[in-house]
Write an enzyme that holds these catalytic residues in place. Structure first.
Site, PDB file in Angstrom:
ATOM      1  N   LYS A 200       0.838  -1.189   0.000  1.00  0.00           N
ATOM      2  CA  LYS A 200       0.000   0.000   0.000  1.00  0.00           C
ATOM      3  C   LYS A 200       0.886   1.258   0.000  1.00  0.00           C
ATOM      4  CE  LYS A 200      -0.538   1.207   4.811  1.00  0.00           C
ATOM      5  NZ  LYS A 200      -1.381   1.864   5.765  1.00  0.00           N
TER       6      LYS A 200
ATOM      7  N   ASP B   8      -5.229   5.765   6.086  1.00  0.00           N
ATOM      8  CA  ASP B   8      -3.993   5.093   6.461  1.00  0.00           C
ATOM      9  C   ASP B   8      -4.245   3.831   7.266  1.00  0.00           C
ATOM     10  OD1 ASP B   8      -1.138   4.839   6.727  1.00  0.00           O
ATOM     11  OD2 ASP B   8      -1.317   5.589   8.771  1.00  0.00           O
TER      12      ASP B   8
ATOM     13  N   ASP C 160      -1.466  -6.541   2.934  1.00  0.00           N
ATOM     14  CA  ASP C 160      -1.841  -5.850   4.156  1.00  0.00           C
ATOM     15  C   ASP C 160      -1.094  -6.583   5.264  1.00  0.00           C
ATOM     16  OD1 ASP C 160      -2.972  -4.994   6.572  1.00  0.00           O
ATOM     17  OD2 ASP C 160      -4.889  -4.545   5.634  1.00  0.00           O
ATOM     18  N   HIS C 161      -0.032  -5.968   5.801  1.00  0.00           N
ATOM     19  CA  HIS C 161       0.871  -6.724   6.679  1.00  0.00           C
ATOM     20  C   HIS C 161       0.179  -7.202   7.952  1.00  0.00           C
ATOM     21  CE1 HIS C 161       1.508  -2.746   8.650  1.00  0.00           C
ATOM     22  NE2 HIS C 161       1.707  -3.468   9.724  1.00  0.00           N
TER      23      HIS C 161
ATOM     24  N   LYS D 245       0.198 -11.217  10.727  1.00  0.00           N
ATOM     25  CA  LYS D 245       0.405 -11.339  12.169  1.00  0.00           C
ATOM     26  C   LYS D 245      -0.233 -12.624  12.683  1.00  0.00           C
ATOM     27  CE  LYS D 245       0.631  -6.333  12.987  1.00  0.00           C
ATOM     28  NZ  LYS D 245       1.993  -6.289  13.532  1.00  0.00           N
TER      29      LYS D 245
ATOM     30  N   LYS E  73      -3.211   8.583  16.402  1.00  0.00           N
ATOM     31  CA  LYS E  73      -1.806   8.807  16.746  1.00  0.00           C
ATOM     32  C   LYS E  73      -1.714   9.606  18.039  1.00  0.00           C
ATOM     33  CE  LYS E  73       0.340   8.465  12.191  1.00  0.00           C
ATOM     34  NZ  LYS E  73       1.191   7.331  12.596  1.00  0.00           N
TER      35      LYS E  73
ATOM     36  N   HIS F 217      -6.147  -1.967   7.374  1.00  0.00           N
ATOM     37  CA  HIS F 217      -5.957  -2.838   8.536  1.00  0.00           C
ATOM     38  C   HIS F 217      -7.250  -3.080   9.306  1.00  0.00           C
ATOM     39  CE1 HIS F 217      -1.898  -2.189   7.479  1.00  0.00           C
ATOM     40  NE2 HIS F 217      -1.675  -1.122   8.193  1.00  0.00           N
TER      41      HIS F 217
END
Length: 490
Positions: free
Chosen positions: A153, A240, A182-183, A187, A339, A245
């Site tokens: 991405k 983002d 999509d990392h 997981k 954030k 995610h």
């Protein structure tokens, strides 16, 4: 070699003997890709003959890239793996490339050389470079039937730009040779969602609106811009984090049981969920932007101060989402990301409904609803809260207390090596397993919903509310859940 799956769609079954890394001198490569590949090399999980060709604009030769990689590995690779670095470096070569110069791809193809088995390409680049890169790969013969491509991405900024990029990639690669990354899907605890639901009779029969009151998904970061100024201010938290995610986590929580553990079945069920998401109402979304505050006792500047100018970009989003299907009708999914929040955490909370009748109430005891908390990072764990009787003679009344049943993945599986997400994803790209990658219709369903959220913001003049760094976001986010009698899990 091309084979045909039971669904009748072609699938590329080769294990690549060449891996081409675009953006090989970038931050992602230093922190994740090179360490992941070295770890796979150390454990002999990649073919002995696998060659890795790095490419970027940096003017390096093979030795220069190996020195660059050695520095990155010594910095980011765990100490116990560093003995593998010299052998791993022998796999590496490099070719400088300006993706806008199509003629330079001929030199890249010459550097890749002949492929005995096949070529896997990892493409991490700015959206503006997708089209010229794909054109260069086609022109140089690097996009033939013995190649597959992994796409990092961002894949666009909205549905239209995503379609434009996907069309460009599809002009050279069929869907069965496109691996959208999509990392989060790499997981271990995210993958464990499927095992938890579909390998345990305890959960799936009650995994529905009749027994579940609501679901919370939180992705909290303590960091600010961290060198991502150019990208982040044009994206914001919604694009983002939520678009990829968080919606992938939601889809895994909410999907129907796939008929088989294969890419077509799993991704098909996820897509159904994403297409069932209801358009968000104006009162069901909150945005925020952090101001100066403190994280872990240290003062940090506000977003505009870090950016160096005023901005209307959101650094925090909270959304109450609904999935309009039989299983989830009336169950709110509360999504929250931001954030400069108090702690770094990614977790899923499944809140079950109270028992329909408590026989303990007449003895003064209150039975709390069960809750399942799935921790994804920084700790990978699963906690299920149950009610238990407090020991004693009960002369003052029977008492119940919540007792957590904790499963720490690190403790439960102390033997197997813990893998970071990119190790699994890079290995799957090399071997051609698409299960943990995102299909085009998934991506477009995600963007369609995100575009709807942004339209609600624009139509209703919704702008970011300020919140202090180190807090859990704007007070309006607390109210978003509180008006339903729900408190965020913190």
């Amino acid at each position: 070699m091309t084979v045909v799956t039971p669904e009748g769609t072609p699938s590329m079954s080769f294990t690549a003997d060449k891996l081409l890394l675009f953006g090989a001198t970038g931050d992602l490569s230093q922190r994740m890709l090179l360490p992941s590949l070295c770890a796979l090399h150390a454990d002999a999980l990649v073919p002995e003959k696998l060659n890795i060709i790095g490419t970027a604009r940096s003017e390096l030769d093979d030795d220069g890239f190996r020195n660059f990689a050695a520095d990155a590995l010594n910095k980011f690779l765990p100490d116990y793996r560093k003995s593998a670095i010299p052998g791993f470096l022998q796999r590496l070569t490099y070719q400088a490339l300006d993706a806008n110069q199509t003629a330079q791809f001929a030199d890249l193809a010459a550097k890749v050389g002949p492929r005995q088995d096949g070529l896997a390409i990892f493409l991490s680049t700015a959206p503006s470079l997708f089209e010229p890169t794909i054109a260069g790969l086609q022109a140089s013969g690097l996009a033939d039937e013995t190649s597959r491509i992994g796409l990092e991405k961002p894949l666009g900024t909205d549905l239209d730009t995503s379609r434009h990029i996907n069309d460009a990639v599809a002009s050279a690669f069929p869907e069965d040779r496109i691996f959208r990354i999509d990392h989060y899907l790499g997981k271990e605890t995210v993958q464990n969602l499927m095992a938890l639901r579909f390998a345990n009779i305890l959960f799936e029969p009650i995994w529905n609106a009749h027994y579940i009151e609501h679901v919370q998904i939180t992705v909290a970061e303590t960091v600010g811009l961290e060198g991502r100024v150019g990208f982040y201010d044009g994206a914001g938290a919604l694009r983002d984090m939520v678009q990829n995610h968080m919606l992938q986590l939601l889809a895994l929580v909410a999907m129907e049981p796939p008929s088989r553990f294969d890419p077509a079945a799993i991704r098909g069920e996820k897509t159904k969920v994403l297409r069932s998401l209801r358009t968000v109402a104006a009162g069901d979304t909150v945005t925020g932007q952090y101001r100066a505050g403190a994280i872990d006792g240290a003062s940090v500047p506000g977003y505009a101060d870090e950016l160096g100018k005023p901005s209307a970009t959101e650094t925090f989003v909270a959304i109450k989402a609904h999935i309009d299907n039989w299983r989830w009708k009336g169950v709110p999914f509360y999504l929250r990301t931001g954030k400069r929040l108090p702690k770094r955490t990614t977790e899923i909370v499944v809140q079950f409904r109270p028992v329909p009748h408590s026989m303990f109430a007449q003895r003064g005891a209150i039975a709390q609803p069960n809750r399942l908390v799935i921790g994804i990072q920084p700790e990978e764990n699963i906690t299920f809260t149950t009610n238990a009787k407090v020991p004693g003679l009960d002369r003052g009344g029977l008492r119940l207390r919540e007792v957590p049943l904790d499963i720490s993945m690190e403790d439960a599986f102390a033997g197997p090596t813990k893998r970071i997400a990119y190790e699994r994803l890079l290995l799957d790209l090399i071997e051609g397993d698409q299960t943990l990658f995102v299909r085009r219709d998934e991506v477009e369903a995600q963007w369609a919903w995100i575009d709807g959220v942004r339209k609600v913001w624009t139509d209703n003049g919704i702008t970011p509310n300020p919140y202090g760094a180190g807090s859990w976001g704007p007070t309006a986010a607390i109210a978003l859940a509180a008006k339903d009698g729900v408190a965020w899990h913190e």
